[in-house]
Design an enzyme around this catalytic site. Sequence first.
Site, PDB file in Angstrom:
ATOM      1  N   CYS A   1      31.443  -1.005 -15.563  1.00  0.00           N
ATOM      2  CA  CYS A   1      30.041  -1.337 -15.324  1.00  0.00           C
ATOM      3  C   CYS A   1      29.910  -2.616 -14.505  1.00  0.00           C
ATOM      4  O   CYS A   1      30.410  -3.662 -14.909  1.00  0.00           O
ATOM      5  CB  CYS A   1      29.318  -1.508 -16.654  1.00  0.00           C
ATOM      6  SG  CYS A   1      29.352  -0.013 -17.641  1.00  0.00           S
TER       7      CYS A   1
ATOM      8  N   ASP B   1      33.234  -6.530 -10.283  1.00  0.00           N
ATOM      9  CA  ASP B   1      33.252  -7.516  -9.193  1.00  0.00           C
ATOM     10  C   ASP B   1      33.403  -6.775  -7.860  1.00  0.00           C
ATOM     11  O   ASP B   1      34.369  -6.034  -7.667  1.00  0.00           O
ATOM     12  CB  ASP B   1      34.442  -8.462  -9.421  1.00  0.00           C
ATOM     13  CG  ASP B   1      34.425  -9.666  -8.495  1.00  0.00           C
ATOM     14  OD1 ASP B   1      33.793  -9.575  -7.418  1.00  0.00           O
ATOM     15  OD2 ASP B   1      35.048 -10.681  -8.854  1.00  0.00           O
TER      16      ASP B   1
ATOM     17  N   ASN C   1      43.889  -8.613 -18.677  1.00  0.00           N
ATOM     18  CA  ASN C   1      43.796  -8.198 -17.288  1.00  0.00           C
ATOM     19  C   ASN C   1      44.056  -6.691 -17.246  1.00  0.00           C
ATOM     20  O   ASN C   1      45.193  -6.241 -17.293  1.00  0.00           O
ATOM     21  CB  ASN C   1      44.837  -8.960 -16.462  1.00  0.00           C
ATOM     22  CG  ASN C   1      44.771  -8.603 -14.993  1.00  0.00           C
ATOM     23  OD1 ASN C   1      44.178  -7.594 -14.609  1.00  0.00           O
ATOM     24  ND2 ASN C   1      45.386  -9.420 -14.164  1.00  0.00           N
ATOM     25  N   SER C   2      42.975  -5.929 -17.179  1.00  0.00           N
ATOM     26  CA  SER C   2      43.084  -4.465 -17.265  1.00  0.00           C
ATOM     27  C   SER C   2      43.796  -3.871 -16.063  1.00  0.00           C
ATOM     28  O   SER C   2      44.282  -2.754 -16.124  1.00  0.00           O
ATOM     29  CB  SER C   2      41.700  -3.830 -17.339  1.00  0.00           C
ATOM     30  OG  SER C   2      40.973  -4.403 -18.360  1.00  0.00           O
TER      31      SER C   2
ATOM     32  N   GLU D   1      23.853  -6.231 -19.721  1.00  0.00           N
ATOM     33  CA  GLU D   1      23.184  -7.446 -19.246  1.00  0.00           C
ATOM     34  C   GLU D   1      22.992  -7.384 -17.738  1.00  0.00           C
ATOM     35  O   GLU D   1      21.934  -7.698 -17.217  1.00  0.00           O
ATOM     36  CB  GLU D   1      24.015  -8.683 -19.597  1.00  0.00           C
ATOM     37  CG  GLU D   1      23.894  -9.131 -21.037  1.00  0.00           C
ATOM     38  CD  GLU D   1      24.743  -8.323 -21.993  1.00  0.00           C
ATOM     39  OE1 GLU D   1      25.465  -7.402 -21.557  1.00  0.00           O
ATOM     40  OE2 GLU D   1      24.675  -8.608 -23.209  1.00  0.00           O
ATOM     41  N   GLU D   2      24.071  -6.952 -17.046  1.00  0.00           N
ATOM     42  CA  GLU D   2      23.983  -6.852 -15.593  1.00  0.00           C
ATOM     43  C   GLU D   2      22.897  -5.857 -15.195  1.00  0.00           C
ATOM     44  O   GLU D   2      22.128  -6.096 -14.284  1.00  0.00           O
ATOM     45  CB  GLU D   2      25.331  -6.405 -15.010  1.00  0.00           C
ATOM     46  CG  GLU D   2      26.318  -7.521 -14.770  1.00  0.00           C
ATOM     47  CD  GLU D   2      25.803  -8.588 -13.828  1.00  0.00           C
ATOM     48  OE1 GLU D   2      25.241  -8.226 -12.777  1.00  0.00           O
ATOM     49  OE2 GLU D   2      25.949  -9.779 -14.149  1.00  0.00           O
TER      50      GLU D   2
ATOM     51  N   ILE E   1      38.401 -10.398 -18.649  1.00  0.00           N
ATOM     52  CA  ILE E   1      39.445 -11.317 -18.189  1.00  0.00           C
ATOM     53  C   ILE E   1      39.039 -12.777 -18.364  1.00  0.00           C
ATOM     54  O   ILE E   1      39.880 -13.656 -18.482  1.00  0.00           O
ATOM     55  CB  ILE E   1      39.816 -10.998 -16.722  1.00  0.00           C
ATOM     56  CG1 ILE E   1      41.172 -11.602 -16.352  1.00  0.00           C
ATOM     57  CG2 ILE E   1      38.730 -11.436 -15.751  1.00  0.00           C
ATOM     58  CD1 ILE E   1      41.740 -11.096 -15.040  1.00  0.00           C
TER      59      ILE E   1
END
Lengths: 395, 274
Positions: B168, B171, B148-149, B247-248, B113
């Site tokens: 993954c 938020d 915006n899924s 990355e997270e 997004i």
Amino acid sequence: MKHPFQLLTSDKSGKYLFTSNQNVIQVFNFGDGNVIGEWKDETESGQLKTVKNDEKKGKAKFSQSISNYIRYLILDDSENYLIACADSDKSILIFKLDLNASNCLNLIKRQQIPKRPSSLAVQDSIVVVADKFGDVYSIPIDSEISDMDKLEPILGHVSMLLDVELVKSKNEKPFIITCDRDEHIRISNFPKSYVIKGYLMNHKNFVSKLFVPHFDSSLLISGGGDDYICLWNWYNENLMQKIDIRELVEEYLDDFHLPPERIRKEQEEEEGKLIKETSIAQISSVTIGEKSYVIILIEHTPVLLFFEFVNNNLKYFQILKFEDNIVNFAVTGDEIIVSLDSETLVKALKFDIEFKIDENEIVSRIIDQISINTDSNFQQLYPISSLRKRKENEF
Amino acid sequence: MSNNSNKRRLYRDAKEETRKQVKIETPDTETPSDLEISLPKKRFYRQRAHSNPFSDHALNYPINSDSMDWKQLYPQNYPNYQVEIADIGCGYGGLMIQLGPEFPNSLILGMEIRQQVTQYVEDRILALRQMNKDKDYKYGNIQVLRGNSMKFLPNFFKRGQLSKMFFCFPDPHFKQRKHKARIITNTLLSEYAYILKEGGVIYTITDVEDLHLWMVKHLDSHPLFERLSKEWEQQDKCVEIMYNSTEEGKKVERNNGSKWIACYKRLPNPDDTE
């Protein structure tokens, strides 16, 4: 001056006229114009105040007063119950109708829901309520009142829901259709609404109204912020026709239909002119003899558009102009009752080769008995155009 | 505007120029032209981690899934151009870059997004394609879209189109009031079930235990999903990639945090539904 009816509805036979005027529901016998039922929402609301957006945040500046309105009036299939929504406490009102009593409206249930309702539908003694937060709740007519916090949505969109319909397919299987501010129309199984059957997608703006005509329940007519309405076979998920309405109503659009001030400059620069915007306020149908007509109302216009249903298509039939803007209308049997935003308040239409205004005494009697007098403005009678999406600033 | 953000913007503008050039000059060919494309630097694209899924972003999306031109997004020739794997909230694209070579015959789409993060992934994919143009695997099957899924998945995908969906490190939206903004809710799961084929899998991973429990609770109670076992997780290649490659995920590792995984299979629709 008297406040116009914000809502009108009728039973299938056209014997009774159900109305709402601010926080009052009145039921008229359409044979003699007498009031046979009346109910007033006396609930005080903590939210009945003027909302003003914070100017400091750089957001659009507007103020909107939330009044104590009755919104949505529908009858269940058996016509034994009238279902309404009250703004004051965000509740669903279920009335048992007793036409022999001195007041035919008997409130049997008042069910609060967590967010502001935006539409409702009823089928087989189950009421479904769509709300502005995007959720739909199911409320059986006969059940006990539920604790509001324990209500679980039966389906939801991540968008503001604007209308809901309960329908049955040709083989009597029930489905629920919902539409939202992000152009979607969704068809889900019912009551197993977690199984989505499909989407009807051909709108470019919000979809404010869904209508399944009584003459063919496999059809759906949808409309909202676009210049056109869509005719679908909802079961086959097939778009049958797109009908342009802008051309027909262009000359009846006025300053109300201009975009909000804050984006006019930008639009003039981009488009070279300001574009008036149409919003569908109501879709209905009437059958006269063998022929069926679909009726369309564009918000804040003085005209009704009639389309004849011929060979699975909608064919333009007539445009009928009134002396002032139309707030709402109801089909009562083979007549049409129109609520006007003017001193005239109500007009009746009859069919004679085409639809014509019918001066009749019953209408005058109904007008005489309107109980709400007000000097406030009637801005709230036209809530749909504000649903249009505007680009928000990116962060 | 501070000096730094100005510098970041200039960098992104230059990358955008390259992106446009590649798209305009070589829209359909397999290999981009001889432009020098370097891997983008993440620090020029950073954006706050949160985005409000309810607001009206200026987004581009097709009016319906039939109007979507997938050929524009995937340069190589694919038999039917049907995306099968979606990474919802793909962030900086680490998962896709690992999944790409693992499923070279499937089209993979990341959705994100945040505009600048999407641009980063786009630039990253362009650079990878350029750098690998002479290799067997050319990263032609991965792509990213800004979107915006939570609102617009049915604009992109048809019923039963996807075989895998990844969520993954979404938020966490900690505040109670914001729970509807979470990417896994009962009502959204019905929409995910709609675009997943029977037997398709939802993958979730998070470093926030509370969010993990929330996702498990909602998936467990949804009639169209059934949790896959620990044994299944252990033998599944995607779980391994998801655990190690985003990355997270790597950040959590560096901070010695925990990672929770839950995977669910899409069950068939009940017989009395359509």
